[in-house]
Scaffold this active site. Structure first.
Site, PDB file in Angstrom:
ATOM      1  N   HIS A   1      -7.547   4.898   2.122  1.00 22.81           N
ATOM      2  CA  HIS A   1      -7.604   3.139   2.365  1.00 22.81           C
ATOM      3  C   HIS A   1      -8.428   2.873   3.692  1.00 22.81           C
ATOM      4  O   HIS A   1      -7.955   2.490   4.738  1.00 22.81           O
ATOM      5  CB  HIS A   1      -6.314   2.610   2.509  1.00 22.81           C
ATOM      6  CG  HIS A   1      -5.309   3.305   3.428  1.00 22.81           C
ATOM      7  ND1 HIS A   1      -5.416   3.566   4.895  1.00 22.81           N
ATOM      8  CD2 HIS A   1      -3.999   3.633   3.572  1.00 22.81           C
ATOM      9  CE1 HIS A   1      -4.189   4.136   5.495  1.00 22.81           C
ATOM     10  NE2 HIS A   1      -3.410   4.236   4.575  1.00 22.81           N
TER      11      HIS A   1
ATOM     12  N   HIS B   1       9.363   6.945   2.143  1.00 28.11           N
ATOM     13  CA  HIS B   1       8.388   5.885   2.450  1.00 28.11           C
ATOM     14  C   HIS B   1       7.769   5.205   1.237  1.00 28.11           C
ATOM     15  O   HIS B   1       7.739   5.927   0.247  1.00 28.11           O
ATOM     16  CB  HIS B   1       7.345   6.674   3.138  1.00 28.11           C
ATOM     17  CG  HIS B   1       6.236   5.957   3.695  1.00 28.11           C
ATOM     18  ND1 HIS B   1       6.303   4.531   4.020  1.00 28.11           N
ATOM     19  CD2 HIS B   1       4.964   6.107   4.142  1.00 28.11           C
ATOM     20  CE1 HIS B   1       5.181   3.838   4.389  1.00 28.11           C
ATOM     21  NE2 HIS B   1       4.303   4.989   4.749  1.00 28.11           N
TER      22      HIS B   1
ATOM     23  N   GLU C   1       4.990   3.569   0.983  1.00 24.74           N
ATOM     24  CA  GLU C   1       3.412   3.435   0.473  1.00 24.74           C
ATOM     25  C   GLU C   1       3.209   4.346  -0.624  1.00 24.74           C
ATOM     26  O   GLU C   1       3.825   5.018  -1.136  1.00 24.74           O
ATOM     27  CB  GLU C   1       2.955   3.998   1.668  1.00 24.74           C
ATOM     28  CG  GLU C   1       1.316   3.333   1.923  1.00 24.74           C
ATOM     29  CD  GLU C   1       0.789   3.803   2.893  1.00 24.74           C
ATOM     30  OE1 GLU C   1       1.381   4.098   4.181  1.00 24.74           O
ATOM     31  OE2 GLU C   1      -0.602   3.428   3.230  1.00 24.74           O
TER      32      GLU C   1
ATOM     33  N   ASP D   1       0.989   6.382  -2.006  1.00 21.91           N
ATOM     34  CA  ASP D   1       0.926   7.726  -1.966  1.00 21.91           C
ATOM     35  C   ASP D   1       2.007   8.522  -2.005  1.00 21.91           C
ATOM     36  O   ASP D   1       2.105   9.878  -2.182  1.00 21.91           O
ATOM     37  CB  ASP D   1      -0.145   8.160  -0.631  1.00 21.91           C
ATOM     38  CG  ASP D   1       0.391   7.817   0.686  1.00 21.91           C
ATOM     39  OD1 ASP D   1       0.931   6.747   0.737  1.00 21.91           O
ATOM     40  OD2 ASP D   1       0.151   8.385   1.733  1.00 21.91           O
TER      41      ASP D   1
ATOM     42  N   HIS E   1       5.451   4.681   9.980  1.00 20.12           N
ATOM     43  CA  HIS E   1       4.850   3.588  10.488  1.00 20.12           C
ATOM     44  C   HIS E   1       4.710   2.448   9.677  1.00 20.12           C
ATOM     45  O   HIS E   1       4.311   1.354   9.951  1.00 20.12           O
ATOM     46  CB  HIS E   1       3.302   4.012  10.440  1.00 20.12           C
ATOM     47  CG  HIS E   1       2.797   4.127   9.015  1.00 20.12           C
ATOM     48  ND1 HIS E   1       1.598   3.443   8.531  1.00 20.12           N
ATOM     49  CD2 HIS E   1       3.145   4.964   7.910  1.00 20.12           C
ATOM     50  CE1 HIS E   1       1.306   3.867   7.274  1.00 20.12           C
ATOM     51  NE2 HIS E   1       2.350   4.695   6.880  1.00 20.12           N
TER      52      HIS E   1
ATOM     53  N   ASP F   1       5.011  10.590   6.922  1.00 17.83           N
ATOM     54  CA  ASP F   1       3.609  10.571   7.467  1.00 17.83           C
ATOM     55  C   ASP F   1       3.185  11.099   8.787  1.00 17.83           C
ATOM     56  O   ASP F   1       2.379  11.511   9.298  1.00 17.83           O
ATOM     57  CB  ASP F   1       3.302   9.066   7.378  1.00 17.83           C
ATOM     58  CG  ASP F   1       2.678   8.748   6.032  1.00 17.83           C
ATOM     59  OD1 ASP F   1       2.120   9.278   5.221  1.00 17.83           O
ATOM     60  OD2 ASP F   1       2.674   7.405   5.638  1.00 17.83           O
TER      61      ASP F   1
ATOM     62  N   TYR G   1      -5.603  11.859  12.731  1.00 16.49           N
ATOM     63  CA  TYR G   1      -4.471  11.066  11.853  1.00 16.49           C
ATOM     64  C   TYR G   1      -3.543  10.109  12.848  1.00 16.49           C
ATOM     65  O   TYR G   1      -3.437   9.204  12.396  1.00 16.49           O
ATOM     66  CB  TYR G   1      -3.502  12.204  11.084  1.00 16.49           C
ATOM     67  CG  TYR G   1      -2.694  11.639  10.307  1.00 16.49           C
ATOM     68  CD1 TYR G   1      -2.860  11.729   8.789  1.00 16.49           C
ATOM     69  CD2 TYR G   1      -1.292  11.326  10.762  1.00 16.49           C
ATOM     70  CE1 TYR G   1      -1.846  11.383   8.255  1.00 16.49           C
ATOM     71  CE2 TYR G   1      -0.380  10.740   9.808  1.00 16.49           C
ATOM     72  CZ  TYR G   1      -0.517  10.772   8.497  1.00 16.49           C
ATOM     73  OH  TYR G   1       0.417  10.259   7.775  1.00 16.49           O
TER      74      TYR G   1
ATOM     75  N   HIS H   1       1.288  14.900   4.498  1.00 14.33           N
ATOM     76  CA  HIS H   1      -0.074  15.272   4.330  1.00 14.33           C
ATOM     77  C   HIS H   1      -0.443  16.461   4.866  1.00 14.33           C
ATOM     78  O   HIS H   1       0.091  16.551   6.329  1.00 14.33           O
ATOM     79  CB  HIS H   1      -0.698  14.155   4.822  1.00 14.33           C
ATOM     80  CG  HIS H   1      -0.451  12.699   4.143  1.00 14.33           C
ATOM     81  ND1 HIS H   1      -1.103  12.257   3.042  1.00 14.33           N
ATOM     82  CD2 HIS H   1       0.222  11.771   4.597  1.00 14.33           C
ATOM     83  CE1 HIS H   1      -0.616  11.209   2.738  1.00 14.33           C
ATOM     84  NE2 HIS H   1       0.086  10.778   3.446  1.00 14.33           N
TER      85      HIS H   1
HETATM   86 FE   LIG Z   1       2.245   5.803   4.965  1.00  9.84          FE
HETATM   87 FE   LIG Z   2       1.127   8.822   3.393  1.00 13.70          FE
END
Ligand SMILES: [Fe+2]
Ligand SMILES: [Fe+2]
Ligand SMILES: Cc1cc2nc3c(=O)[nH]c(=O)nc-3n(C[C@H](O)[C@H](O)[C@H](O)COP(=O)(O)O)c2cc1C
Length: 399
Positions: A28, A82, A84, A86, A152, A171, A197, A230
């Protein structure tokens, strides 16, 4: 077998089974020249829990990995740390195979999942909303949840495996790199990747990071391993990444200057190089960063530890050159704290870029240490000397 499908054991019955995305080059907008990973984890106890999923395009690979260990239809619990994409976009595929599985998420997590996956059956899923301190017994082992609101996203949480002292931090503490090994003691230093990151994803949330670290202490959580969603798993000396987050969140800097600029016909670049030489003459670390020749995520990482930056833009149509404007928009959103700046640039007639840069930097929270340096068209020797002197003054401000 494809290595992507080979689970790696973190502790007895606790597995990494994510996906290594070697070809990821842009996450992103975040440049990922070294690829990335999406880490899922499976805990096989009396009950079977899957922690996070992967990007939808890799759902098949995730399911193949799970099949090497267990029958995926037997998954009892899916922990969604989370919302998001991913981490959640393979959830519908998992729920098709294990529709009885109970989904654990925070209040915002449940709402977010139902927003994204309404059309694919979310209404039918059995949710359990958790908050900080909620626990889930798997038989011999216990998971505890810790809300990490705005670390986040509002829905973010961490999951702690009490008996094995493993923190699944989603994350937080991650890095965007693809590696063949999963543990930090096998891959060498990844602190620079972790800093990139942090700078690009977590920089706005420093106060939440510090509050989180206090909360973990207050809960008495002891950590033997940090397993983010990650990059590599912090198995050796996991405190190092927590300590680094505290340093970054507290705004600790090192004496260095960045000269960040763009140029159409080279005049602003001449100014930038003379500012650079001025800083160098004071033996202070400095980097020259052209905005169209460097990944912005790398420049943001440099800003994380720099106390002073100089930002240069030529004037275009009464204002900033658009790569500078775009970069400052990005930087402003990351809300860097306690930093100083100075603007410079070349113009042809009415000018406007330097004022616009100053205004934007000020509204991004930078202290403007002196009025910006402007030069009409190409800088002459005297003007270059003024640039060198400016470099000397900002080197002193960086010490
Ligand atoms: Fe995220
Ligand atoms: Fe992530
Ligand atoms: C498309 C374009 C628009 C410009 N608009 C303005 C302007 O509105 N006001 C001004 O003072 N100079 C304007 N200029 C002149 C540049 O600011 C000037 O040429 C400057 O020296 C360019 O710096 P650089 O060599 O670092 O690109 C414009 C130049 C171009 C190419």
């Amino acid at each position: 077998m494809d290595e992507n499908h080979k689970p790696v054991e973190l502790a007895k019955g606790v597995y990494w089974l994510g996906v290594i995305d070697w070809n990821l080059r842009d996450f992103h907008g975040f440049a990922t020249p070294g690829g990335g990973t999406y880490n899922s984890y499976l805990i096989v106890d009396d009950k079977i829990a899957l922690i996070d999923t992967v990007k939808a395009q890799f759902a098949g690979e995730l399911i193949k990995s799970i099949k090497t260990l267990i029958d995926p239809s037997k998954i009892d619990y899916v922990i969604e740390n989370h919302v998001e994409m991913d981490h959640s976009s393979s959830l519908p595929a998992i729920m098709r195979i294990a529709p009885q599985a109970r989904v654990f998420a925070t209040k915002h997590g449940k709402a977010g999942i139902c927003n994204y996956y309404k059309a694919v059956g979310c209404d039918e899923w059995d949710f359990e909303v958790v908050e900080t301190g909620s626990e889930l017994s798997l038989g011999n082992r216990t998971l505890m949840f810790i809300e990490t609101i705005m670390l986040h996203w509002p829905d973010s949480m961490h999951t702690y495996l009490k008996e094995d002292r493993i923190l699944f931090s989603n994350d937080a503490f991650g890095q965007h790199i693809a590696t063949s090994h999963r543990f930090n003691d096998k891959v060498g230093d990844v602190m620079d990747d972790a800093a990139t990151y942090y700078a690009n994803i977590l920089m706005p949330f420093g106060s939440q990071v510090l509050a989180y670290v206090d909360k973990v202490k207050e809960l008495g959580i002891e950590i033997d391993m940090i397993a983010p969603s990650h990059g590599i798993i912090w198995r050796q000396n996991p405190e190092q990444i927590i300590n680094a987050y505290v340093r970054w969140a507290s705004g600790e800097t090192v004496p260095k200057v960045l000269v960040i600029y763009d140029t159409m016909w080279g005049s602003t670049e001449r100014m930038a190089k003379e500012i650079l030489h001025g800083v160098m003459s004071k033996d202070v670390d400095v980097k020259l960063l052209n905005l169209r020749k460097n990944d912005w995520s790398m420049i943001i990482k440099e800003i994380l530890e720099a106390p002073v930056i100089a930002v240069g833009s030529p004037t275009v149509n009464n204002g900033m050159f658009f790569p500078v404007g775009g970069f400052l928009t990005y930087l402003k959103g990351l809300r860097p704290k306690g930093k100083k700046a100075v603007a410079f640039g070349s113009f042809g007639w009415g000018g406007g870029a330097v004022k616009a840069v100053e205004k934007e930097m000020e509204s991004a929270g930078f202290e403007i240490i002196e009025p910006g340096l402007q030069v009409k068209f190409r800088p002459d020797e005297d003007e270059l000397e003024s640039c060198r002197k400016l470099g000397i003054r900002i080197a002193d401000a960086a010490k």
